[in-house]
Design a protein around this motif. Sequence first.
Motif, mmCIF file in Angstrom:
data_model
loop_
_atom_site.group_PDB
_atom_site.id
_atom_site.type_symbol
_atom_site.label_atom_id
_atom_site.label_comp_id
_atom_site.label_asym_id
_atom_site.label_seq_id
_atom_site.Cartn_x
_atom_site.Cartn_y
_atom_site.Cartn_z
ATOM 1 N N UNK A 47 -2.685 6.758 -6.742
ATOM 2 C CA UNK A 47 -1.924 5.584 -6.336
ATOM 3 C C UNK A 47 -1.845 5.510 -4.812
ATOM 4 N N UNK A 48 -1.935 4.291 -4.273
ATOM 5 C CA UNK A 48 -1.859 4.134 -2.807
ATOM 6 C C UNK A 48 -0.554 3.475 -2.361
ATOM 7 N N UNK A 49 0.426 3.432 -3.252
ATOM 8 C CA UNK A 49 1.705 2.806 -2.921
ATOM 9 C C UNK A 49 2.697 3.862 -2.430
ATOM 10 N N UNK A 50 3.348 3.588 -1.319
ATOM 11 C CA UNK A 50 4.359 4.507 -0.779
ATOM 12 C C UNK A 50 5.568 3.670 -0.355
ATOM 13 N N UNK A 51 6.540 3.563 -1.256
ATOM 14 C CA UNK A 51 7.710 2.732 -1.028
ATOM 15 C C UNK A 51 8.978 3.563 -1.225
ATOM 16 N N UNK A 52 9.641 3.971 -0.127
ATOM 17 C CA UNK A 52 10.831 4.817 -0.248
ATOM 18 C C UNK A 52 12.132 4.048 -0.454
ATOM 19 N N UNK A 53 12.052 2.737 -0.639
ATOM 20 C CA UNK A 53 13.261 1.933 -0.804
ATOM 21 C C UNK A 53 14.040 2.376 -2.045
ATOM 22 N N UNK A 54 15.314 2.669 -1.870
ATOM 23 C CA UNK A 54 16.127 3.160 -2.985
ATOM 24 C C UNK A 54 16.154 2.137 -4.125
ATOM 25 N N UNK A 55 16.057 2.644 -5.340
ATOM 26 C CA UNK A 55 16.004 1.866 -6.583
ATOM 27 C C UNK A 55 14.686 1.123 -6.766
ATOM 28 N N UNK A 56 13.793 1.238 -5.783
ATOM 29 C CA UNK A 56 12.448 0.655 -5.918
ATOM 30 C C UNK A 56 11.381 1.682 -5.539
ATOM 31 N N UNK A 57 11.755 2.932 -5.614
ATOM 32 C CA UNK A 57 10.881 4.000 -5.130
ATOM 33 C C UNK A 57 9.563 4.059 -5.906
ATOM 34 N N UNK A 58 8.494 4.184 -5.161
ATOM 35 C CA UNK A 58 7.168 4.348 -5.738
ATOM 36 C C UNK A 58 6.323 5.141 -4.752
ATOM 37 N N UNK A 59 5.721 6.207 -5.242
ATOM 38 C CA UNK A 59 4.982 7.090 -4.339
ATOM 39 C C UNK A 59 3.593 7.393 -4.901
ATOM 40 N N UNK A 60 2.630 7.491 -3.997
ATOM 41 C CA UNK A 60 1.270 7.852 -4.356
ATOM 42 C C UNK A 60 0.621 8.650 -3.238
ATOM 43 N N UNK A 61 -0.245 9.574 -3.602
ATOM 44 C CA UNK A 61 -0.814 10.513 -2.621
ATOM 45 C C UNK A 61 -2.162 10.089 -2.074
ATOM 46 N N UNK A 62 -2.782 9.049 -2.652
ATOM 47 C CA UNK A 62 -4.154 8.719 -2.266
ATOM 48 C C UNK A 62 -4.336 8.435 -0.778
ATOM 49 N N UNK A 63 -3.447 7.674 -0.115
ATOM 50 C CA UNK A 63 -3.657 7.425 1.323
ATOM 51 C C UNK A 63 -3.723 8.705 2.144
ATOM 52 N N UNK A 64 -2.941 9.690 1.757
ATOM 53 C CA UNK A 64 -2.871 10.928 2.529
ATOM 54 C C UNK A 64 -4.045 11.866 2.191
#
Length: 283
Positions: A47-64
């Motif tokens: 996943x390339x999504x990295x969104x730390x917004x509380x209650x909408x959190x979504x993380x992915x390692x692909x960009x890194x």
Amino acid sequence: MNSDKIAKAVLFLASVIILLIAGGMIYSLVEGSIPAFKNFGLSFIWSNNWNPTRNQESYGALPFIAGTIITSVAALLISLPLSFSTSLFLGEYYRGTRLAKVLGTMVDLLAGIPSIVYGLWGFYVLRPLLIDLGLPNQGFGIFPASIILAIMIIPYATSLSTEIITMVPGELKEAAYSLGATRMEVIFSVIVPSARSGIVAGYILSFGRALGETMAVTMLIGNANRIPESFFGTGNTMASVIANQFGEADGLKLSALIAIGLLLFLITGIINSAGKLIIKRME
């Protein structure tokens, strides 16, 4: 108890401690990354999504992962001709001369410089130079990060390769010279084939160092949580995103960062294992 038994017991204890430390590291990384993988599954890896917004959190390692591989491979390719040429200069052409000793001392000194010093040099010297040459993103991005990584691993790869080249038996070189071989023919027909497994091992170790480098890359890569759009675009690496965000992270974000650390650990282990297989086949 005689001295042999004491030595054997001490060595066994040291080996067990090393295994326990390694096991503890793996356990802590796996345990800390479980919440991230429970929430996102294996899709966390691609996943390339990295969104730390509380209650909408979504993380992915692909960009890194992409940023880490691109910068490390580019650094290795940039460093290879320079380090290989310098190792031949030190280990063969000017072996034993005062010039080689001075240059060898400088190479060893550069290999021991902390990465933060390289980062500072890159930020205050390399970055303004690249800005003057018209590099986009105010001199930040994959390209300057790769250059500074290459400069960092050149002394390391050079030192290891020089040691291997100097270990090639003199009898082999003398036999080639006696058959009428030129200096260049001796280098590429005798020295390089004899030392290639050790040289490859040195570059694999250098690549491993580039994969895990943190501070120098963090200061130049731009720290953008996305897949680099080009070689001159900004990005982030696995190590730099952990360094930047770990101190303020908690909950699911903290677990995602630990999971990235686990992936970096696995990638490094895979590369080292692959390097050993390559070396065995080349022997």
